[in-house]
Scaffold this active site. Structure first.
Site, mmCIF file in Angstrom:
data_model
loop_
_atom_site.group_PDB
_atom_site.id
_atom_site.type_symbol
_atom_site.label_atom_id
_atom_site.label_comp_id
_atom_site.label_asym_id
_atom_site.label_seq_id
_atom_site.Cartn_x
_atom_site.Cartn_y
_atom_site.Cartn_z
ATOM 1 N N ASP A 98 -1.682 -5.946 -3.820
ATOM 2 C CA ASP A 98 -0.047 -6.225 -4.211
ATOM 3 C C ASP A 98 0.807 -6.845 -4.439
ATOM 4 O OD1 ASP A 98 2.692 -4.815 -3.195
ATOM 5 O OD2 ASP A 98 1.649 -4.397 -1.446
ATOM 6 N N ASP A 199 5.733 -4.702 -5.665
ATOM 7 C CA ASP A 199 7.156 -4.443 -5.318
ATOM 8 C C ASP A 199 8.205 -4.646 -5.445
ATOM 9 O OD1 ASP A 199 7.020 -5.109 -1.402
ATOM 10 O OD2 ASP A 199 7.720 -6.988 -2.571
ATOM 11 N N GLU A 256 7.684 0.150 -6.336
ATOM 12 C CA GLU A 256 7.851 0.208 -5.825
ATOM 13 C C GLU A 256 9.656 0.377 -6.160
ATOM 14 O OE1 GLU A 256 9.210 -0.765 -1.432
ATOM 15 O OE2 GLU A 256 8.899 -2.093 -2.359
ATOM 16 N N HIS A 331 3.399 1.030 5.175
ATOM 17 C CA HIS A 331 3.761 0.095 6.390
ATOM 18 C C HIS A 331 4.713 0.096 6.529
ATOM 19 C CE1 HIS A 331 4.061 -1.545 2.224
ATOM 20 N NE2 HIS A 331 5.003 -2.680 2.593
ATOM 21 N N ASP A 332 5.925 1.031 5.409
ATOM 22 C CA ASP A 332 7.237 0.410 5.668
ATOM 23 C C ASP A 332 8.022 1.541 6.003
ATOM 24 O OD1 ASP A 332 7.311 -2.232 4.244
ATOM 25 O OD2 ASP A 332 7.798 -0.950 2.721
HETATM 26 C C1 GLC Z 1 8.232 -3.755 -0.178
HETATM 27 C C2 GLC Z 1 8.023 -4.069 0.724
HETATM 28 C C3 GLC Z 1 7.813 -4.479 2.101
HETATM 29 C C4 GLC Z 1 8.449 -6.300 1.880
HETATM 30 C C5 GLC Z 1 9.925 -6.152 1.026
HETATM 31 C C6 GLC Z 1 10.086 -7.185 0.537
HETATM 32 O O1 GLC Z 1 9.390 -2.875 -0.024
HETATM 33 O O2 GLC Z 1 7.113 -2.920 0.837
HETATM 34 O O3 GLC Z 1 6.908 -4.350 3.674
HETATM 35 O O4 GLC Z 1 9.299 -6.170 3.315
HETATM 36 O O5 GLC Z 1 9.186 -5.070 -0.223
HETATM 37 O O6 GLC Z 1 8.825 -8.041 0.220
#
Ligand code: GLC
Ligand code: CA
Length: 565
Positions: A98, A199, A256, A331-332
């Site tokens: 990641d 990410d 993402e 995880h979010d």
């Molecule tokens: C993404 C991650 C999240 C994080 C954010 C900032 O959305 O999945 O957990 O807080 O990026 O890096």
């Protein structure tokens, strides 16, 4: 359609801090993961995605990186990492890292230098601006509440952070930053990793001139998203990354990318775009948001009609042109059984029904740790038990705005990211077998009933159901490559579709609620020769397939071979 291993793979996501602690300090670590590699192999997954394990002060559990090429000591050493990679490879699994390219930690040496002076050589690694009218340079709001700008007295300027103030955004207009990132990615690829989840990749480019956001229909939080999401130049940067680095390795990539629909997603994942293999889309994650402009915390019940519309859009528009990443939690996000299923009396059938959904769509399925056990949301009474920076900032902001405590806690119980971050439930006793010490966040007391040890013994568990779905997906190509067609578009309770590949057909029937609707067998699917591949209930001997009364959260997958013969 081109066949590749990452289309045929099932991915398992590990949130390392909550997966397994090996040394009793209450924090999950790499040796903990190593001790569970056989568990992952037995489940049958092909790729393990591990959330950030790099050196980090941990303000956002590792998404604030202070050194991209070191392991955070709490997680272990580089030797542990090498052993983990080797352990996965010898068991026939792959590792996806990641990578956070949008920002670093404010303790990254680049940022420590950058903030020293306006003419420091690293100044332009980040985004610094003068204030305007005694305030921040523009009106953008951060994902984690408040302005995206943090004032730094030393140089009398502000730096930009889309997330917490401990996560300053990198300046991707600076070729030196791009060079650093390419080298670092290359470094990991040479170590032999098999892919990346990028990410927040949609945000690496910001609107030229950083103008104020002006969209009165949207809450301040959402208003500025268009100013830093999916802008054209992101694609140029990704194509360069692909052509200069990624292209030379047989890896998988997923970005993402919030805030886009399937047509726009093709710009990232379309065949021939030379960007990413797939992206995590967010449309279905916002089905329970009160309005498009309200952000994640104002929750309303989601509707099946919307879920069908959104997923059908992605299934049909990407077919033969790109590839989907299918997920219901991570995880979010809240636990999917609590959000889209039923975490009360129908926890087990609804968890299995949702699993059936994710594994029978076109695209690569992603399983988030504990999902295969049907783990549920947590509801801590006190804010002190929460750890997530987003949740804590939201709480503080709403308290200051005078919102009653119970309303704030209600939103937190539904939507806090900590719902997914309580420790993995390995066993019934102690700290759920996660640690021998005190866990960094409390375990869910329902570990007594919901845990891996129990699930592995029980042939009817959610765990065994996942295992069977994974096995079926490997066995029948139609799960991976079949073309999706929605049935019963307007049915309020049943979500049904077919998948077709040459003369093989899958019929998927999902009852998304606790009622008992009747499924009328579609004329387009012959009943003769049909084979029930999997279901979360035993079929009734006397049932009439033409008028099938479904039980609460029932899921069935039928296979028809030679359907055109
Ligand atoms: C993404 C991650 C999240 C994080 C954010 C900032 O959305 O999945 O957990 O807080 O990026 O890096
Ligand atoms: Ca530990």
């Amino acid at each position: 359609m081109k066949r590749t291993w990452w289309k045929e793979s099932v991915v398992y996501q590990i949130y390392p801090i909550s997966f397994k602690d090996s040394n009793g300090d209450g924090i999950g670590d790499l040796r903990g993961i190593i001790s569970k590699l056989d568990y992952l192999r037995d489940l049958g997954v092909d790729v393990v995605w591990i959330c950030p394990i790099y050196k980090s002060p941990g303000h956002d559990n590792g998404y604030d990186i202070s050194n991209y090429c070191e392991i955070k000591p709490q997680f272990g050493t580089m030797e542990d990492f090498d052993e983990l990679l080797h352990g996965l490879h010898t068991r026939g699994m792959k590792l996806m890292m990641d990578l956070v390219l949008n920002h670093t930690s404010d303790e990254h040496p680049w940022f420590l230098e950058s903030r020293q002076s306006r003419n420091n050589p690293k100044r332009d690694y980040y985004i610094w601006r003068k204030g305007k009218n005694g305030g921040p340079p523009n009106n953008w709001e951060s994902y984690f509440s408040g302005s995206v700008w943090e004032y730094d007295a030393r140089t009398d300027e502000y730096y930009l952070h889309l997330y917490s103030k401990h996560q300053p955004d990198l300046n991707w207009e600076n070729p030196a930053v791009i060079g650093e990132m390419h080298n670092m990615i290359q470094w990991w690829l040479k170590k032999g990793v098999d892919g990346f989840r990028f990410d927040a990749i949609a945000h690496i480019v910001k609107a030229k001139g950083l103008p104020d956001a002006d969209n009165p229909d949207h809450s301040p939080t959402v208003r500025a998203y268009g100013m830093f999401s999916n802008l054209d130049h992101v694609h140029t940067l990704l194509q360069n990354l692909h052509d200069e680095v990624l292209y030379f390795y047989d890896i998988m990539t997923v970005g993402e990318t919030s805030g886009l629909g399937p047509e726009q997603a093709l710009d990232y994942v379309g065949d021939g775009r030379r960007e990413l293999n797939m992206t995590f889309q967010f449309e279905h994650m916002f089905l329970d948001a009160a309005s498009p402009g309200s952000g994640k915390w104002d929750v309303v019940p989601w509707k099946l009609a919307d879920l069908k519309r959104v997923m059908t859009g992605w299934q049909t528009i990407l077919h033969k042109k790109g590839w989907n990443a299918n997920y219901l939690c991570n995880h979010d996000q809240p636990r999917c059984v609590s959000r889209f299923g039923n975490d009360g009396p129908y926890r087990i059938p609804s968890a299995k029904m949702l699993a059936t959904f994710i594994h029978t769509l076109e695209g690569t399925p992603y399983i988030y740790q504990g999902e295969e056990l049907g783990m549920t949301n947590i509801a801590f009474d006190a804010i002190d038990d929460y750890r997530d920076v987003e949740t804590l900032n939201f709480y503080k902001e709403r308290v200051e705005a005078g919102v009653p405590e119970h309303e704030i806690m209600r939103a937190i119980h539904l939507k806090s990211r900590d719902n997914a971050r309580t420790p993995m439930q390995w066993e019934a006793g102690g700290q759920a077998g996660f640690t021998t010490g005190t866990p960094w966040i409390a375990v869910n007391p329902n570990c007594k009933e919901i845990n891996a040890a129990q699930a592995m013994q029980d042939r009817d568990s959610v765990y065994h159901y996942y295992k069977e779905l994974i096995r079926l997906r490997k066995r029948h190509e139609v799960f991976v490559y079949g073309e999706y067609r929605l049935l019963l578009e307007d049915h309020p309770e049943i979500y049904a579709y077919t998948r077709t590949l040459d003369d093989t057909l899958l019929l998927v029937i999902l009852n998304f609620f606790a009622g008992e609707p009747v499924f009328e067998w579609p004329d387009s699917v012959k009943i003769e020769g049909i084979e029930l591949l999997i279901s979360n209930y035993k079929p009734d001997e006397w049932e009439d397939l033409r008028q099938l009364r479904l039980r609460p959260y029932e899921a069935r997958v039928y296979l028809q071979q030679g359907s055109r013969g």
